[in-house]
Design an enzyme around this catalytic site. Structure first.
Site, PDB file in Angstrom:
ATOM      1  N   TYR A  79     -64.496  18.690  51.076  1.00 13.53           N
ATOM      2  CA  TYR A  79     -65.676  19.224  50.376  1.00 13.53           C
ATOM      3  C   TYR A  79     -66.934  18.904  51.167  1.00 13.53           C
ATOM      4  O   TYR A  79     -66.955  18.004  52.000  1.00 13.53           O
ATOM      5  CB  TYR A  79     -65.748  18.599  48.982  1.00 13.53           C
ATOM      6  N   ASN A 178     -60.474  34.613  36.164  1.00  8.33           N
ATOM      7  CA  ASN A 178     -59.729  33.706  35.302  1.00  8.33           C
ATOM      8  C   ASN A 178     -60.107  32.249  35.528  1.00  8.33           C
ATOM      9  O   ASN A 178     -59.589  31.359  34.859  1.00  8.33           O
ATOM     10  CB  ASN A 178     -58.228  33.899  35.562  1.00  8.33           C
ATOM     11  N   SER A 179     -60.994  31.997  36.477  1.00  6.67           N
ATOM     12  CA  SER A 179     -61.414  30.620  36.751  1.00  6.67           C
ATOM     13  C   SER A 179     -62.307  30.123  35.626  1.00  6.67           C
ATOM     14  O   SER A 179     -62.716  30.886  34.751  1.00  6.67           O
ATOM     15  CB  SER A 179     -62.189  30.575  38.065  1.00  6.67           C
ATOM     16  N   GLY A 180     -62.627  28.845  35.651  1.00  2.00           N
ATOM     17  CA  GLY A 180     -63.530  28.274  34.661  1.00  2.00           C
ATOM     18  C   GLY A 180     -64.863  28.992  34.658  1.00  2.00           C
ATOM     19  O   GLY A 180     -65.390  29.358  33.601  1.00  2.00           O
ATOM     20  N   ASP A 202     -52.919  39.944  41.097  1.00  2.00           N
ATOM     21  CA  ASP A 202     -51.725  40.409  40.382  1.00  2.00           C
ATOM     22  C   ASP A 202     -50.787  39.211  40.201  1.00  2.00           C
ATOM     23  O   ASP A 202     -50.770  38.298  41.024  1.00  2.00           O
ATOM     24  CB  ASP A 202     -51.023  41.514  41.192  1.00  2.00           C
ATOM     25  N   PHE A 295     -74.441  30.284  45.944  1.00  2.00           N
ATOM     26  CA  PHE A 295     -74.864  29.390  44.869  1.00  2.00           C
ATOM     27  C   PHE A 295     -73.978  28.162  44.832  1.00  2.00           C
ATOM     28  O   PHE A 295     -72.767  28.244  44.973  1.00  2.00           O
ATOM     29  CB  PHE A 295     -74.830  30.091  43.500  1.00  2.00           C
ATOM     30  N   TRP A 296     -74.653  27.015  44.623  1.00  4.31           N
ATOM     31  CA  TRP A 296     -73.940  25.735  44.484  1.00  4.31           C
ATOM     32  C   TRP A 296     -74.678  24.934  43.429  1.00  4.31           C
ATOM     33  O   TRP A 296     -75.833  24.570  43.618  1.00  4.31           O
ATOM     34  CB  TRP A 296     -73.939  25.008  45.825  1.00  4.31           C
ATOM     35  N   LYS A 355     -56.675  24.568  32.402  1.00  2.66           N
ATOM     36  CA  LYS A 355     -57.377  23.447  33.032  1.00  2.66           C
ATOM     37  C   LYS A 355     -56.807  22.135  32.507  1.00  2.66           C
ATOM     38  O   LYS A 355     -56.599  21.971  31.315  1.00  2.66           O
ATOM     39  CB  LYS A 355     -58.869  23.543  32.728  1.00  2.66           C
TER      40      LYS A 355
END
Lengths: 360, 360
Positions: A79, A178-180, A202, A295-296, A355
């Site tokens: 990261y 479908n992510s947070g 898919d 964006f972060w 999650k």
């Protein structure tokens, strides 16, 4: 070096003398990594020693904390922001205030708090943190909402607010829907009357996923393959072409989303799941005047640290959405802390739709 | 269809009856294409019939007109903006007013004029144009400066002005630094105290090119290969990293320029000579917050057609630079109209360093 490590643990140190096998009952524990690597291999559940409560400090008992992709990448060492080692994992979560230092004004015992910035180290049962590292959240919102509020819904909120002026009826396209963040985008947009076109990969259980996202308020859910097909024009019979595209994938997915963007529209990149660069035909810049931005949330918080009004206004808006039932926590699997290894492995699986939330 | 074609010729029609071999002495002639294709093959030097001078029209005798890459692409049919066929080639140039309609206020015989927008069809000896299609330029600037003013220096001026607020001492990086825009960027930046890092392709006569660009005011001239080398850091010992990158190439050249951009800097794409997309690592968007934009002078003119003040202010600034000797025409080869075929072929050669200018 030792000082840096101590700062990293934010008031908690790993006691070398205390035997791991016999922790004191109720003693603070946390998931600590002393080196970068695959999280299940390098994280250890260890006893932590609480720092002495300073005048501006807050003693917090953690309630719940999610395992996010950025947490994984920080532990892997890949990261952009890494904590000095050893460090406690986790950047998000909710806790309850147990005790406050005598100069602490905005918090009192019983309050719920979430991290005000990255790198708090939330995967622990207790911690002593400086007051400015914490944000108060109301206790009348579900604990899972509070635990997952500071990263994804805030990211979704800012991306919808800060790049294009969207009015009800306008549309937004996003991949990794479908992510947070994706689920929060769907819900926040829906509450504002903004239409969403949601791109997912898919997968075998696609109809179930489509149904779930539609239930959240998605207007259209399509696969990356469909993004390339002429049938896309049917979508734009009913809603306008998007002014804003939100890209968490990169590679072809981003290029294809861009093709559907309105002239002068903006694509905001906030993730790179495909591990491929964003590729843009020169003509999109010159003749369609699209803009590409990034964006972060971590950076946003840094830049707005001196502007509590902007932050408070966003948080209030999110609390309202939660109370009205318009913003729910993402699909979650709750896991007791001691089962953290299974939770990490589940969080790192591809196509994961749930999650993992550690409970303390 | 016929009306559209007539409009395309802006007041001039191709007379089918008049024999090509014996044009009337002094009769209007122009380079006309009736179909898209390679310019030397599809362009014909033909007699044109002048439209009757309307009340708001201006009769112009062309003096000089360059052959620009966009002219070539329009004739090839590959440009984003195409003229209805048949059309007269050329989008830039300078002419002298011979006669004006009775409602024309801002122009009089003897004035010099340049096109106010794209698609005028400047490769002709004379034309009758609506007043609003023309901009007056002072007669005390060199004819080659006037002939090459409306596209490249304007593009350079706007890109330096509209995307980042640059102060003396700041730096700009650009590729295709030897292009018409590139040379204008070097000179306009120099006049404002802005440092330029200029990227060119390696070539046999590189030292000569470097010398020429340095003489124009370039601070650094480097090849695309050097852009990837660690020695780049030596440049940044003396000047700050660029806030603005100007990209006329795409592909690797753009990606490599981007690596040297300051966090929150902007890359503006205005051309794609490499015929490859712009490729951006996701991390540049998220963690360095760079912005990618595009620029097209044609679109800018459309959007500012109702704002003559902005246009006048730019033109005045450019006239001043020219008068002070701070902005010169690009290296030019002047070619009589009848030798247009050789001029087109020279303009289409790779690594061409001299702009072909047709004289009428």
């Amino acid at each position: 070096m030792q000082r840096a490590a101590a700062r990293a643990l934010r008031g908690a140190r790993v006691p070398s003398a205390r035997p791991r096998s016999a922790p004191a009952r109720g003693a603070p524990r946390g998931l600590v990594y002393g080196q970068h690597g695959e999280p299940p291999a390098v994280l250890r559940l260890k006893d932590l020693e609480l720092a002495k409560l300073g005048d501006s400090d807050v003693h917090v008992k953690m309630l719940a904390a999610p395992i996010n992709p950025a947490d994984i990448n920080m532990i892997q060492g890949t990261y952009a922001l890494l904590s000095p080692l050893p460090a406690v994992g986790g950047n998000e979560g909710v806790g309850e205030v147990l005790e406050v230092g005598r100069h602490v004004k905005a918090l009192e015992p019983g309050d719920w708090v979430i991290p005000a910035s990255t790198s708090l180290g939330t995967w622990r049962t207790q911690g002593v943190f400086p007051e400015e590292a914490l944000l108060k959240v109301p206790r009348d919102i579900p604990v899972l909402c509070a635990a997952t509020l500071s990263v994804n819904p805030c990211t979704a909120y800012r991306m919808l607010a800060d790049f294009e002026t969207l009015a009800p009826g306008d549309s937004v396209i996003q991949n990794a829907a479908n992510s947070g963040v994706g689920q929060a985008v769907i819900q926040i947009a829906k509450a504002s009357g903004i239409k969403t076109i949601n791109v997912v990969r898919d997968r075998p259980d696609l109809p179930k996923l489509v149904e779930r996202l539609m239930a959240l308020g998605a207007d259209h859910v399509i696969t990356e393959e469909m993004l390339r097909k002429p049938e896309m024009k049917d979508i734009f019979k009913n809603i306008p072409k998007p002014r804003l595209a939100l890209n968490c994938v990169g590679g072809k997915s981003a290029t294809e989303m861009l093709r559907h963007l309105q002239p002068k529209g903006t694509m905001v990149t906030y993730g790179g799941m495909a591990k491929q660069p964003v590729m843009v035909p020169v003509s999109a810049f010159i003749f369609r005047d699209v803009q590409l931005r990034g964006f972060w949330m971590t950076q946003w918080r840094k830049e707005h640290a001196q502007d509590p009004q902007v932050l408070a206004s966003m948080m209030d808006a999110l609390f309202q959405l939660i109370r009205r039932g318009q913003l729910s926590a993402p699909a979650c699997t709750q896991v007791p802390l001691q089962d953290y290894r299974a939770a990490l492995e589940a969080a790192m699986k591809p196509f994961t739709s749930s999650k993992q939330i550690l409970l303390f």
